[in-house]
Design a protein around this motif. Structure first.
Motif, PDB file in Angstrom:
ATOM      1  N   MET A   1       0.724  -1.097   0.027  1.00 40.23           N
ATOM      2  CA  MET A   1      -0.005  -0.001  -0.055  1.00 40.23           C
ATOM      3  C   MET A   1       0.810   1.212   0.038  1.00 40.23           C
ATOM      4  O   MET A   1       1.874   1.406   0.779  1.00 40.23           O
ATOM      5  CB  MET A   1      -0.890  -0.031   1.287  1.00 40.23           C
ATOM      6  N   PRO A   2       0.664   2.078  -0.770  1.00 40.89           N
ATOM      7  CA  PRO A   2       1.497   3.129  -0.981  1.00 40.89           C
ATOM      8  C   PRO A   2       1.243   4.292   0.350  1.00 40.89           C
ATOM      9  O   PRO A   2       0.282   4.249   1.050  1.00 40.89           O
ATOM     10  CB  PRO A   2       1.081   3.953  -2.097  1.00 40.89           C
ATOM     11  N   TYR A   3       2.294   5.181   0.531  1.00 35.75           N
ATOM     12  CA  TYR A   3       2.176   6.112   1.442  1.00 35.75           C
ATOM     13  C   TYR A   3       2.504   7.608   1.066  1.00 35.75           C
ATOM     14  O   TYR A   3       3.150   7.901   0.263  1.00 35.75           O
ATOM     15  CB  TYR A   3       3.305   5.869   2.740  1.00 35.75           C
ATOM     16  N   GLU A   4       1.939   8.367   1.750  1.00 29.94           N
ATOM     17  CA  GLU A   4       2.192   9.717   1.493  1.00 29.94           C
ATOM     18  C   GLU A   4       2.309  10.675   2.802  1.00 29.94           C
ATOM     19  O   GLU A   4       1.888  10.479   3.838  1.00 29.94           O
ATOM     20  CB  GLU A   4       1.002  10.199   0.495  1.00 29.94           C
ATOM     21  N   TYR A   5       3.065  11.881   2.658  1.00 29.40           N
ATOM     22  CA  TYR A   5       3.295  12.929   3.624  1.00 29.40           C
ATOM     23  C   TYR A   5       2.105  13.837   3.642  1.00 29.40           C
ATOM     24  O   TYR A   5       1.763  14.138   2.646  1.00 29.40           O
ATOM     25  CB  TYR A   5       4.761  13.278   3.480  1.00 29.40           C
ATOM     26  N   TRP A   6       1.738  14.267   4.920  1.00 30.87           N
ATOM     27  CA  TRP A   6       0.721  15.271   4.852  1.00 30.87           C
ATOM     28  C   TRP A   6       0.955  16.213   6.106  1.00 30.87           C
ATOM     29  O   TRP A   6       1.468  15.817   7.201  1.00 30.87           O
ATOM     30  CB  TRP A   6      -0.762  14.900   4.957  1.00 30.87           C
ATOM     31  N   CYS A   7       0.633  17.556   5.843  1.00 28.92           N
ATOM     32  CA  CYS A   7       0.756  18.292   7.127  1.00 28.92           C
ATOM     33  C   CYS A   7      -0.445  19.246   7.051  1.00 28.92           C
ATOM     34  O   CYS A   7      -0.938  19.792   6.351  1.00 28.92           O
ATOM     35  CB  CYS A   7       1.901  19.581   6.499  1.00 28.92           C
ATOM     36  N   ARG A   8      -1.336  19.309   8.360  1.00 28.62           N
ATOM     37  CA  ARG A   8      -2.309  19.883   8.775  1.00 28.62           C
ATOM     38  C   ARG A   8      -2.063  21.450   8.677  1.00 28.62           C
ATOM     39  O   ARG A   8      -3.093  22.247   8.098  1.00 28.62           O
ATOM     40  CB  ARG A   8      -3.021  19.321   9.899  1.00 28.62           C
ATOM     41  N   GLU A  25       8.599   9.419   5.151  1.00 32.04           N
ATOM     42  CA  GLU A  25       9.004  10.046   6.433  1.00 32.04           C
ATOM     43  C   GLU A  25      10.288  10.899   5.940  1.00 32.04           C
ATOM     44  O   GLU A  25      10.225  11.948   6.657  1.00 32.04           O
ATOM     45  CB  GLU A  25       9.402   8.987   7.370  1.00 32.04           C
ATOM     46  N   ASP A  26      10.890  10.587   5.007  1.00 36.00           N
ATOM     47  CA  ASP A  26      12.230  11.481   4.562  1.00 36.00           C
ATOM     48  C   ASP A  26      11.503  12.560   3.999  1.00 36.00           C
ATOM     49  O   ASP A  26      12.298  13.756   4.111  1.00 36.00           O
ATOM     50  CB  ASP A  26      12.949  10.751   3.469  1.00 36.00           C
ATOM     51  N   GLU A  27      10.470  12.614   3.396  1.00 37.72           N
ATOM     52  CA  GLU A  27       9.676  13.795   2.753  1.00 37.72           C
ATOM     53  C   GLU A  27       9.169  14.823   3.866  1.00 37.72           C
ATOM     54  O   GLU A  27       9.237  15.919   3.720  1.00 37.72           O
ATOM     55  CB  GLU A  27       8.344  13.627   1.769  1.00 37.72           C
ATOM     56  N   LEU A  28       8.647  14.196   5.171  1.00 36.10           N
ATOM     57  CA  LEU A  28       8.054  14.463   6.388  1.00 36.10           C
ATOM     58  C   LEU A  28       9.242  15.451   6.819  1.00 36.10           C
ATOM     59  O   LEU A  28       9.083  16.546   7.234  1.00 36.10           O
ATOM     60  CB  LEU A  28       7.673  13.789   7.354  1.00 36.10           C
ATOM     61  N   VAL A  29      10.421  14.763   6.949  1.00 36.85           N
ATOM     62  CA  VAL A  29      11.616  15.498   7.626  1.00 36.85           C
ATOM     63  C   VAL A  29      12.083  16.854   6.665  1.00 36.85           C
ATOM     64  O   VAL A  29      12.390  17.955   6.997  1.00 36.85           O
ATOM     65  CB  VAL A  29      12.871  14.617   7.818  1.00 36.85           C
ATOM     66  N   GLU A  30      12.179  16.628   5.357  1.00 36.14           N
ATOM     67  CA  GLU A  30      12.444  17.669   4.357  1.00 36.14           C
ATOM     68  C   GLU A  30      11.490  18.604   4.518  1.00 36.14           C
ATOM     69  O   GLU A  30      11.838  19.917   4.367  1.00 36.14           O
ATOM     70  CB  GLU A  30      12.750  16.902   3.217  1.00 36.14           C
ATOM     71  N   HIS A  31      10.137  18.636   4.505  1.00 38.95           N
ATOM     72  CA  HIS A  31       9.127  19.510   4.682  1.00 38.95           C
ATOM     73  C   HIS A  31       9.269  20.189   5.955  1.00 38.95           C
ATOM     74  O   HIS A  31       9.376  21.713   5.979  1.00 38.95           O
ATOM     75  CB  HIS A  31       7.700  18.947   4.517  1.00 38.95           C
ATOM     76  N   ARG A  32       9.503  19.450   6.969  1.00 43.49           N
ATOM     77  CA  ARG A  32       9.604  20.142   8.353  1.00 43.49           C
ATOM     78  C   ARG A  32      10.853  21.027   8.282  1.00 43.49           C
ATOM     79  O   ARG A  32      10.944  22.399   8.978  1.00 43.49           O
ATOM     80  CB  ARG A  32      10.001  19.267   9.502  1.00 43.49           C
ATOM     81  N   GLY A  46       2.115  14.081   9.636  1.00 38.52           N
ATOM     82  CA  GLY A  46       2.605  12.698   9.408  1.00 38.52           C
ATOM     83  C   GLY A  46       2.437  11.816   8.299  1.00 38.52           C
ATOM     84  O   GLY A  46       2.550  12.291   7.136  1.00 38.52           O
ATOM     85  N   VAL A  47       2.575  10.567   8.186  1.00 38.53           N
ATOM     86  CA  VAL A  47       2.816   9.726   7.180  1.00 38.53           C
ATOM     87  C   VAL A  47       1.607   8.910   7.108  1.00 38.53           C
ATOM     88  O   VAL A  47       1.170   8.334   8.411  1.00 38.53           O
ATOM     89  CB  VAL A  47       4.269   9.058   7.116  1.00 38.53           C
ATOM     90  N   ARG A  48       0.861   8.601   6.235  1.00 45.27           N
ATOM     91  CA  ARG A  48      -0.420   7.714   6.208  1.00 45.27           C
ATOM     92  C   ARG A  48      -0.541   6.856   4.925  1.00 45.27           C
ATOM     93  O   ARG A  48      -0.072   7.182   3.872  1.00 45.27           O
ATOM     94  CB  ARG A  48      -1.652   8.819   6.405  1.00 45.27           C
ATOM     95  N   ALA A  49      -1.001   5.765   5.057  1.00 41.07           N
ATOM     96  CA  ALA A  49      -1.191   4.733   3.961  1.00 41.07           C
ATOM     97  C   ALA A  49      -2.453   5.353   3.256  1.00 41.07           C
ATOM     98  O   ALA A  49      -3.511   5.742   3.710  1.00 41.07           O
ATOM     99  CB  ALA A  49      -1.377   3.549   4.852  1.00 41.07           C
ATOM    100  N   VAL A  50      -2.393   5.275   1.881  1.00 40.30           N
ATOM    101  CA  VAL A  50      -3.398   5.743   1.113  1.00 40.30           C
ATOM    102  C   VAL A  50      -4.043   4.730   0.156  1.00 40.30           C
ATOM    103  O   VAL A  50      -2.920   3.710  -0.055  1.00 40.30           O
ATOM    104  CB  VAL A  50      -3.217   6.937   0.211  1.00 40.30           C
ATOM    105  N   HIS A  51      -4.981   4.531  -0.574  1.00 36.41           N
ATOM    106  CA  HIS A  51      -5.446   3.382  -1.196  1.00 36.41           C
ATOM    107  C   HIS A  51      -4.776   3.585  -2.594  1.00 36.41           C
ATOM    108  O   HIS A  51      -4.531   4.670  -3.332  1.00 36.41           O
ATOM    109  CB  HIS A  51      -6.979   3.590  -1.445  1.00 36.41           C
ATOM    110  N   ASP A  52      -4.734   2.563  -3.298  1.00 36.43           N
ATOM    111  CA  ASP A  52      -4.116   2.425  -4.617  1.00 36.43           C
ATOM    112  C   ASP A  52      -5.130   2.019  -5.643  1.00 36.43           C
ATOM    113  O   ASP A  52      -5.546   0.975  -5.582  1.00 36.43           O
ATOM    114  CB  ASP A  52      -2.904   1.367  -4.536  1.00 36.43           C
TER     115      ASP A  52
END
Length: 82
Positions: A1-8, A25-32, A46-52
């Motif tokens: 299952m794919p994952y994506e980074y999101w920022c509220r 998670e690497d994208e999360l760190v870079e965005h922060r 955070g990082v969440r699993a998304v539907h494919d």
């Protein structure tokens, strides 16, 4: 299952889905680092699993659904043909 980074806080989402959670998670760190000075945003992120969609989890029906629909159609066509 794919994952994506999101920022509220700034409503940012990964530009593309990643196959591994570690890549997201690497994208999360870079965005922060770039958007929030290296700190976690107050609203959360955070990082969440998304539907494919390619697996049939999206808006298109999956292959098994189409097979069952065809099977029902074939049985009904056979009954009405008599």
């Amino acid at each position: 299952m794919p994952y994506e980074y999101w920022c509220r806080q700034c409503e940012a989402v990964s530009p593309e889905r990643r196959g591994r959670s570690a890549d997201a998670e690497d994208e999360l760190v870079e965005h922060r680092r770039t958007a929030h000075g290296g700190l976690a945003p107050a609203a959360g992120d955070g990082v969440r699993a998304v539907h494919d969609e390619t697996r049939g989890d999206g808006c298109l029906p999956s292959g098994s659904f189409l097979f069952v629909a065809f099977l029902i159609f074939a049985v009904l066509a056979n009954c009405w043909g008599r």
